[in-house]
Design an enzyme around this catalytic site. Structure first.
Site, PDB file in Angstrom:
ATOM      1  N   GLY A  48       0.923  -1.250   0.071  1.00  0.00           N
ATOM      2  CA  GLY A  48      -0.044   0.128   0.040  1.00  0.00           C
ATOM      3  C   GLY A  48       0.846   1.252   0.011  1.00  0.00           C
ATOM      4  CB  CYS A  49       0.126   4.494   1.089  1.00  0.00           C
ATOM      5  SG  CYS A  49       0.972   6.230   1.329  1.00  0.00           S
ATOM      6  CG  PHE A  50       5.869   4.833  -0.956  1.00  0.00           C
ATOM      7  CD1 PHE A  50       5.484   5.978  -0.612  1.00  0.00           C
ATOM      8  CD2 PHE A  50       6.705   4.661  -2.105  1.00  0.00           C
ATOM      9  CE1 PHE A  50       5.486   7.096  -1.197  1.00  0.00           C
ATOM     10  CE2 PHE A  50       6.874   5.648  -2.964  1.00  0.00           C
ATOM     11  CZ  PHE A  50       6.171   6.919  -2.637  1.00  0.00           C
TER      12      PHE A  50
END
Length: 211
Positions: A48-50
């Site tokens: 997902g969002c890093f």
């Protein structure tokens, strides 16, 4: 083209030959995230969002350094804006440099599976698109084997909790990691109130898989 449709190599953005320039200094601990010292090992994950994913790993005892970037796609040296179009094929990824005498790859896999939802396909929570898909990039046969064992065990653990969801995590051979821009590196340290969409299912891997 939908954000959840994987672009073909033929239709992907071309990219560029020149990589972005980074100082390599980790904002949290001052380590060099561009180069790993002798005796350390590197792992790569997409969950997902890093921003939140990177913080998850730098908080683990035994992790020496982390960095965020792009992997699993086709476009060379992409920008964040290009990745967001879905036309690079890349997912947001985290590079994890760790001391295997302190933390094992199996323990990193436990963090990976337990701290995000690996069943959502081309999304993670409210973040929708191929750039948020769940991926493990294995650097060698041992990592690939351990990743597959952990995935199979976690699938059984989900079923044991009555969660009839198929894990969509892709386990692939590591090829290349393109570093993200400086403002994305250690983002949640620089922006403590920034967005983090990371969230697991509340199911743990069996302890024996973390030895």
């Amino acid at each position: 083209m939908s954000k959840t449709d994987m672009v073909s190599e033929q239709d992907a953005l071309v990219g560029r030959d020149t990589a972005i320039i980074l100082d390599g200094v980790h904002a949290v601990n001052g380590s060099n995230y561009l180069q790993a010292a002798a005796g350390l090992t590197t792992a790569y994950f997409g969950l997902g969002c890093f921003w939140g994913a990177e913080r998850l790993f730098w908080q683990q005892n035994g992790v020496v350094s982390t960095a965020v970037g792009y992997a699993g796609g086709y476009t060379a040296n992409p920008s964040y804006e290009e990745v967001c179009t879905g036309l690079t094929g890349h997912t947001e990824a985290v590079k994890v440099v760790y001391d295997p005498s302190v933390i094992s790859y199996q323990q990193l896999l436990a963090c990976f599976f337990e701290q995000h939802d690996p069943t959502q396909g081309m999304r993670q929570g409210g973040d929708v698109g191929t750039q948020y898909r769940s991926m493990i990039f294995a650097s060698n046969r041992e990592q690939a084997s351990l990743a597959m064992q952990a995935q199979q065990a976690y699938q059984k653990a989900l079923q044991g909790e009555g969660l009839a969801r198929a894990i969509s995590t892709e386990i692939v051979d590591f090829e290349v990691f393109y570093y993200a821009e400086l403002n994305h590196q250690q983002y949640l340290h620089k922006n403590p109130n920034g967005y983090c969409g990371l969230g697991g299912l509340g199911v743990c891997l069996p302890p024996w898989l973390q030895d």
